[in-house]
Scaffold this motif. Structure first.
Motif, PDB file in Angstrom:
ATOM      1  N   LYS A  88      38.280  25.019 -88.215  1.00 37.72           N
ATOM      2  CA  LYS A  88      37.852  25.500 -89.530  1.00 37.72           C
ATOM      3  C   LYS A  88      36.338  25.392 -89.689  1.00 37.72           C
ATOM      4  O   LYS A  88      35.679  26.290 -90.229  1.00 37.72           O
ATOM      5  CB  LYS A  88      38.552  24.723 -90.642  1.00 37.72           C
ATOM      6  CG  LYS A  88      38.342  25.300 -92.042  1.00 37.72           C
ATOM      7  CD  LYS A  88      39.158  24.539 -93.071  1.00 37.72           C
ATOM      8  CE  LYS A  88      39.085  25.214 -94.449  1.00 37.72           C
ATOM      9  NZ  LYS A  88      37.729  25.308 -94.991  1.00 37.72           N
ATOM     10  N   GLN A  91      34.219  28.202 -88.081  1.00 38.16           N
ATOM     11  CA  GLN A  91      34.428  29.553 -88.616  1.00 38.16           C
ATOM     12  C   GLN A  91      33.145  30.381 -88.555  1.00 38.16           C
ATOM     13  O   GLN A  91      32.068  29.935 -88.935  1.00 38.16           O
ATOM     14  CB  GLN A  91      34.902  29.439 -90.069  1.00 38.16           C
ATOM     15  CG  GLN A  91      34.973  30.767 -90.810  1.00 38.16           C
ATOM     16  CD  GLN A  91      35.278  30.579 -92.287  1.00 38.16           C
ATOM     17  OE1 GLN A  91      36.187  29.843 -92.648  1.00 38.16           O
ATOM     18  NE2 GLN A  91      34.508  31.239 -93.144  1.00 38.16           N
ATOM     19  N   TYR A  94      35.083  35.341 -92.201  1.00 38.97           N
ATOM     20  CA  TYR A  94      36.344  35.311 -92.948  1.00 38.97           C
ATOM     21  C   TYR A  94      36.245  36.275 -94.120  1.00 38.97           C
ATOM     22  O   TYR A  94      35.551  36.014 -95.091  1.00 38.97           O
ATOM     23  CB  TYR A  94      36.654  33.899 -93.437  1.00 38.97           C
ATOM     24  CG  TYR A  94      38.003  33.771 -94.110  1.00 38.97           C
ATOM     25  CD1 TYR A  94      39.082  34.576 -93.751  1.00 38.97           C
ATOM     26  CD2 TYR A  94      38.207  32.820 -95.117  1.00 38.97           C
ATOM     27  CE1 TYR A  94      40.314  34.455 -94.354  1.00 38.97           C
ATOM     28  CE2 TYR A  94      39.437  32.681 -95.730  1.00 38.97           C
ATOM     29  CZ  TYR A  94      40.491  33.507 -95.346  1.00 38.97           C
ATOM     30  OH  TYR A  94      41.712  33.391 -95.949  1.00 38.97           O
ATOM     31  N   LEU A  99      39.951  36.384 -89.903  1.00 38.28           N
ATOM     32  CA  LEU A  99      39.295  35.087 -89.733  1.00 38.28           C
ATOM     33  C   LEU A  99      38.856  34.941 -88.277  1.00 38.28           C
ATOM     34  O   LEU A  99      39.639  35.182 -87.360  1.00 38.28           O
ATOM     35  CB  LEU A  99      40.261  33.955 -90.092  1.00 38.28           C
ATOM     36  CG  LEU A  99      39.830  32.524 -89.764  1.00 38.28           C
ATOM     37  CD1 LEU A  99      38.593  32.125 -90.552  1.00 38.28           C
ATOM     38  CD2 LEU A  99      40.985  31.544 -90.032  1.00 38.28           C
ATOM     39  N   VAL A 101      37.059  32.250 -85.527  1.00 41.47           N
ATOM     40  CA  VAL A 101      36.630  30.879 -85.230  1.00 41.47           C
ATOM     41  C   VAL A 101      36.107  30.844 -83.799  1.00 41.47           C
ATOM     42  O   VAL A 101      36.283  31.785 -83.026  1.00 41.47           O
ATOM     43  CB  VAL A 101      37.788  29.869 -85.408  1.00 41.47           C
ATOM     44  CG1 VAL A 101      38.243  29.825 -86.858  1.00 41.47           C
ATOM     45  CG2 VAL A 101      38.954  30.204 -84.475  1.00 41.47           C
TER      46      VAL A 101
END
Length: 395
Positions: A88, A91, A94, A99, A101
Motif C-alpha cells: 500500500k 502505491q 490509484y 491500482l 503498486v
C-alpha cells in the motif's frame, strides 16, 4: 697360553669399546632425530590448527558480513499484514478502479508455481538461494489489501514474474481488467512495446541500441528439455503455428562503466514470455547481473565475450562475474549466489486508456538494492533517497 688369552681378551676389550660407542652414538642420533621429528610434527599440527582456526574466523566474519549485506535485506516483513502495508505504501497510481503498486523482488504472483514453471517442456525457473521460506505471494496479500483500501473487489491484472520487481496493476472494480487488456491489445496491434524494463547487465551490450522485431523459439536440448533461444530469422508459417513468438524490441544502453564492466540498460518489449528479457540480454553478450539461469550463455575468451550454445552444458553453469564487480558489491566468488536478478519493470504504458482515450504511463522506481548496486558499480552519480516518489505521467 696365558699370554694368548690375555692378548685375545685385550683385543676383544679394545675392539668392543668402539662398537659400544657407535651403538650409543646411533641411539643418541636416533633419539635426537625422533625428538626433532616429533617437534616438527607438533609444529605442523599447530600450523594446521592455526590454519583451520583462521578459516573458521574468516567464515564467521564473512557470515556476519553477509547477514548485514544489502542483498540480505530484501524481505523485511514478518507478517502478511506488514507485507500488505508495504504494498500500500508503494502505491504509484490509484484512480477509477485501477491500482498500481511496486512489487518487490522475489514475491510470487500466486501461492504455487505458475503455468510456465510447471510445464515440463520448458526449462525450469531457478529459485534464489537466499530466499527465506514462507514468503507471501501477491495473491495472499489481496484480502488484506482489500481491507486496507476498504473496497469490495481486488484482483491481479498484470504483474512481473517472481524474480522481477516493478509495476503491478491491480483492479478494485470488476470492469477494470477488461479495460487494461483492451489497451494492451491496442499496443500489440500498433506494434508499440508497452513494457519498459531496466536491467543491470555484465559487460556492454552489442549492439548498444536496437529497434525491431525479434523472434523467440524453443529448442530441444538433451537432458534439459525445451530451452528458449533468440532467432532473428523465422517464417510466417512458424509464427502462425506458434513455433516462434515475435516481440517488438527497443533496446538501448543508458549508462556504461568500463571499470566495473557493467551497464544499465533499458529494454522496451511487447511481452515477456519464455524469459525473453533474460535470454535477450544474454544474446547481446551482456547477461543480467544475478541471472543464474541464462547468465552462463556468455563466457570470456581472451577478454572478449563469446556466446555459448544452449546445447553446450557449460551454458548452464553459474556465470563468471568480474572480480572488480564482486569487489564493488562487497562479495566474493563463493558468495555471488547472494546477488538477486537485477531486472525491474520500470514503466507500463496503457494506450488510449479510459474515457479520455489518452496514454497512461505508470512508473515505479527500482528497489533499494537495485539502486545500491547502480551506485556501487558507478552507474549512478549518487544513490536515490528512500523516500523518492514514484512518477505517474499522463500523456
Amino acid at each position: 697360553m696365558e699370554m694368548k688369552l690375555w692378548v685375545l681378551s685385550s683385543f676383544r676389550k679394545h675392539c668392543c669399546l668402539p662398537c659400544a660407542s657407535l651403538r650409543h652414538l646411533s641411539i643418541a642420533v636416533k633419539a635426537k632425530r625422533y625428538t626433532k621429528q616429533k617437534s616438527k610434527k607438533k609444529k605442523e599440527t599447530q600450523e594446521v590448527l592455526s590454519s583451520h582456526e583462521e578459516k573458521r574466523i574468516r567464515k564467521k566474519l564473512l557470515t556476519e558480513t553477509e547477514k548485514k549485506h544489502t542483498f540480505r535485506q530484501l524481505y523485511p516483513w514478518k507478517t502478511k499484514l506488514e507485507f500488505a502495508q508495504h504494498l500500500k505504501q508503494s502505491q504509484t497510481y490509484y484512480q477509477d478502479g485501477l491500482l498500481a503498486v511496486n512489487k518487490p523482488y522475489g514475491i510470487p504472483i500466486l501461492g504455487h508455481l505458475t503455468d510456465l514453471e510447471t510445464r515440463q517442456n520448458i526449462i525450469q525457473t531457478l529459485s534464489s538461494g537466499v530466499t527465506p521460506e514462507g514468503i507471501p505471494s501477491l495473491q495472499d496479500a489481496l484480502p488484506l489489501l482489500k481491507d486496507l483500501y476498504d473496497v469490495p473487489h481486488m484482483e491481479i491484472i498484470k504483474a512481473p514474474e517472481r524474480w522481477t520487481s516493478g509495476v503491478t496493476l491491480l483492479g478494485t472494480q470488476p470492469e477494470t481488467k477488461a479495460k487494461v487488456q483492451k489497451s494492451l491489445r491496442r499496443s500489440l496491434a500498433a506494434q508499440i512495446p508497452p513494457l519498459t524494463y531496466w536491467a543491470i547487465v555484465l559487460g556492454k551490450t552489442n549492439p548498444e541500441t536496437y529497434t525491431g522485431k525479434v523472434g523467440m523459439a524453443l529448442e530441444d536440448v538433451k537432458e534439459k528439455g525445451k530451452v528458449p533461444v533468440i532467432t532473428l530469422k523465422y517464417t510466417k508459417t512458424a509464427v502462425k503455428e506458434a513455433l516462434v513468438k515475435v516481440n517488438c524490441v527497443h533496446h538501448k544502453v543508458l549508462v556504461n562503466n568500463s571499470e566495473t564492466m557493467s551497464s544499465l540498460v533499458e529494454v522496451k518489449v511487447q511481452n515477456k514470455r519464455w524469459h525473453f528479457l533474460r535470454v535477450w540480454c544474454a544474446y547481446n553478450y551482456s547477461p543480467i547481473l544475478g541471472d543464474m539461469l541464462y547468465g552462463g550463455r556468455v563466457r570470456r575468451v581472451g577478454g572478449n565475450p563469446v556466446l555459448i550454445s544452449p546445447h553446450n552444458m557449460t551454458a548452464y553453469s553459474p556465470p563468471k562475474i568480474f572480480p572488480s564487480t564482486l569487489s564493488r558489491l562487497g562479495l566474493s566468488e563463493n558468495t555471488q549466489e547472494l546477488i538477486p536478478c537485477h531486472l525491474h519493470l520500470y514503466n507500463i504504458c496503457l494506450e488510449q486508456y479510459g474515457t479520455k482515450k489518452t496514454s497512461l504511463n505508470i512508473t515505479a522506481q527500482p528497489p533499494q538494492h537495485f539502486i545500491w548496486s547502480c551506485f556501487q558499480l558507478g552507474l549512478m552519480a549518487e544513490p536515490i533517497e528512500e523516500d523518492v516518489k514514484e512518477e505517474v505521467e499522463m500523456m
